[in-house]
Design a protein around this motif. Sequence first.
Motif, PDB file in Angstrom:
ATOM      1  N   LEU A  77      23.104  82.567  35.006  1.00 15.21           N
ATOM      2  CA  LEU A  77      22.396  83.709  35.590  1.00 15.21           C
ATOM      3  C   LEU A  77      21.020  83.930  34.953  1.00 15.21           C
ATOM      4  CD1 LEU A  77      25.285  86.310  36.022  1.00 15.21           C
ATOM      5  CD2 LEU A  77      24.081  85.026  37.810  1.00 15.21           C
ATOM      6  N   VAL A  78      20.945  83.728  33.647  1.00 16.47           N
ATOM      7  CA  VAL A  78      19.668  83.920  32.954  1.00 16.47           C
ATOM      8  C   VAL A  78      18.669  82.827  33.332  1.00 16.47           C
ATOM      9  CG1 VAL A  78      18.592  83.873  30.661  1.00 16.47           C
ATOM     10  CG2 VAL A  78      20.646  85.215  31.044  1.00 16.47           C
ATOM     11  N   SER A  79      19.149  81.600  33.526  1.00 14.67           N
ATOM     12  CA  SER A  79      18.225  80.492  33.778  1.00 14.67           C
ATOM     13  C   SER A  79      17.863  80.294  35.249  1.00 14.67           C
ATOM     14  CB  SER A  79      18.796  79.195  33.221  1.00 14.67           C
ATOM     15  OG  SER A  79      20.000  78.874  33.889  1.00 14.67           O
ATOM     16  N   LEU A  80      18.670  80.803  36.180  1.00 16.33           N
ATOM     17  CA  LEU A  80      18.385  80.585  37.596  1.00 16.33           C
ATOM     18  C   LEU A  80      17.030  81.111  38.062  1.00 16.33           C
ATOM     19  CD1 LEU A  80      21.727  80.949  39.574  1.00 16.33           C
ATOM     20  CD2 LEU A  80      20.282  78.942  39.323  1.00 16.33           C
ATOM     21  N   PRO A  81      16.629  82.333  37.693  1.00 18.26           N
ATOM     22  CA  PRO A  81      15.313  82.806  38.163  1.00 18.26           C
ATOM     23  C   PRO A  81      14.169  81.884  37.743  1.00 18.26           C
ATOM     24  CG  PRO A  81      16.564  84.630  37.255  1.00 18.26           C
ATOM     25  CD  PRO A  81      17.332  83.384  36.956  1.00 18.26           C
ATOM     26  N   VAL A  82      14.203  81.400  36.521  1.00 21.04           N
ATOM     27  CA  VAL A  82      13.153  80.500  36.041  1.00 21.04           C
ATOM     28  C   VAL A  82      13.229  79.168  36.772  1.00 21.04           C
ATOM     29  CG1 VAL A  82      12.227  79.326  34.013  1.00 21.04           C
ATOM     30  CG2 VAL A  82      13.157  81.629  33.797  1.00 21.04           C
ATOM     31  N   ALA A  83      14.436  78.690  37.027  1.00 19.33           N
ATOM     32  CA  ALA A  83      14.611  77.423  37.750  1.00 19.33           C
ATOM     33  C   ALA A  83      14.056  77.537  39.167  1.00 19.33           C
ATOM     34  CB  ALA A  83      16.084  77.038  37.783  1.00 19.33           C
ATOM     35  N   PHE A  84      14.290  78.659  39.837  1.00 18.44           N
ATOM     36  CA  PHE A  84      13.775  78.832  41.198  1.00 18.44           C
ATOM     37  C   PHE A  84      12.259  78.935  41.223  1.00 18.44           C
ATOM     38  CE2 PHE A  84      18.142  80.344  42.444  1.00 18.44           C
ATOM     39  CZ  PHE A  84      18.389  79.260  43.269  1.00 18.44           C
ATOM     40  N   LEU A  85      11.668  79.453  40.148  1.00 18.46           N
ATOM     41  CA  LEU A  85      10.209  79.497  40.065  1.00 18.46           C
ATOM     42  C   LEU A  85       9.620  78.087  39.996  1.00 18.46           C
ATOM     43  CD1 LEU A  85       9.587  82.480  37.629  1.00 18.46           C
ATOM     44  CD2 LEU A  85       9.140  82.415  40.091  1.00 18.46           C
TER      45      LEU A  85
ATOM     46  N   VAL B 115       7.305  73.591  42.684  1.00 15.35           N
ATOM     47  CA  VAL B 115       6.387  72.715  41.959  1.00 15.35           C
ATOM     48  C   VAL B 115       6.949  71.305  41.841  1.00 15.35           C
ATOM     49  CG1 VAL B 115       5.214  72.344  39.759  1.00 15.35           C
ATOM     50  CG2 VAL B 115       5.419  74.645  40.691  1.00 15.35           C
ATOM     51  N   ALA B 116       8.222  71.207  41.482  1.00 12.42           N
ATOM     52  CA  ALA B 116       8.831  69.889  41.263  1.00 12.42           C
ATOM     53  C   ALA B 116      10.276  69.915  41.730  1.00 12.42           C
ATOM     54  CB  ALA B 116       8.759  69.529  39.786  1.00 12.42           C
ATOM     55  N   ALA B 117      10.567  69.199  42.798  1.00 10.22           N
ATOM     56  CA  ALA B 117      11.943  69.097  43.269  1.00 10.22           C
ATOM     57  C   ALA B 117      12.724  68.207  42.305  1.00 10.22           C
ATOM     58  CB  ALA B 117      11.973  68.515  44.674  1.00 10.22           C
ATOM     59  N   PRO B 118      13.923  68.624  41.908  1.00 11.72           N
ATOM     60  CA  PRO B 118      14.686  67.824  40.945  1.00 11.72           C
ATOM     61  C   PRO B 118      15.186  66.521  41.545  1.00 11.72           C
ATOM     62  CG  PRO B 118      15.963  69.718  41.688  1.00 11.72           C
ATOM     63  CD  PRO B 118      14.601  69.847  42.291  1.00 11.72           C
TER      64      PRO B 118
END
Length: 143
Positions: free
Chosen positions: A40-48, A52-55
């Motif tokens: 939950l903590v990392s998802l917002p940053v991942a969506f940002l 820019v860069a698709a995994p």
Amino acid sequence: MLYILGAVVCESASILLNKRMPVPLKPLLQATTMTGLGLLVSLPVAFLELPVAAPSTAAIAAVVWYALVPTVGGFLLWYGGVARVRGSEAATFTAVAPLTAVVLAALVLGEQIGWVQALGVAAVILAILVLTFPIQAKPRSLA
């Protein structure tokens, strides 16, 4: 350094709070909770980062492996062990994570260990020894 200190303080607090609960959480529930909170903590940053860069497939596989093996497996082992020792012992050994990070940074990444890091490592090891093997007070004689 503050992030590492914060992580150690939070981990120690988590261990001690679980020990104070009337019914401590089972290791699997603790591992699931910690992993879910991390997600939950990392998802917002991942969506940002997504536009820019698709995994890549390799990146997704690495995240899945990291989520399952060191994270869930590590939490299961850690909380399983914590359930079997006193809270003070478990909290003391949270200091092992930063020591491991310093050693692996030197061995795997080739980073130089300066005198400040060496002093910090020595202080943590000394603290672990002092807290693990407390000095027993001699009983006073009644004479």
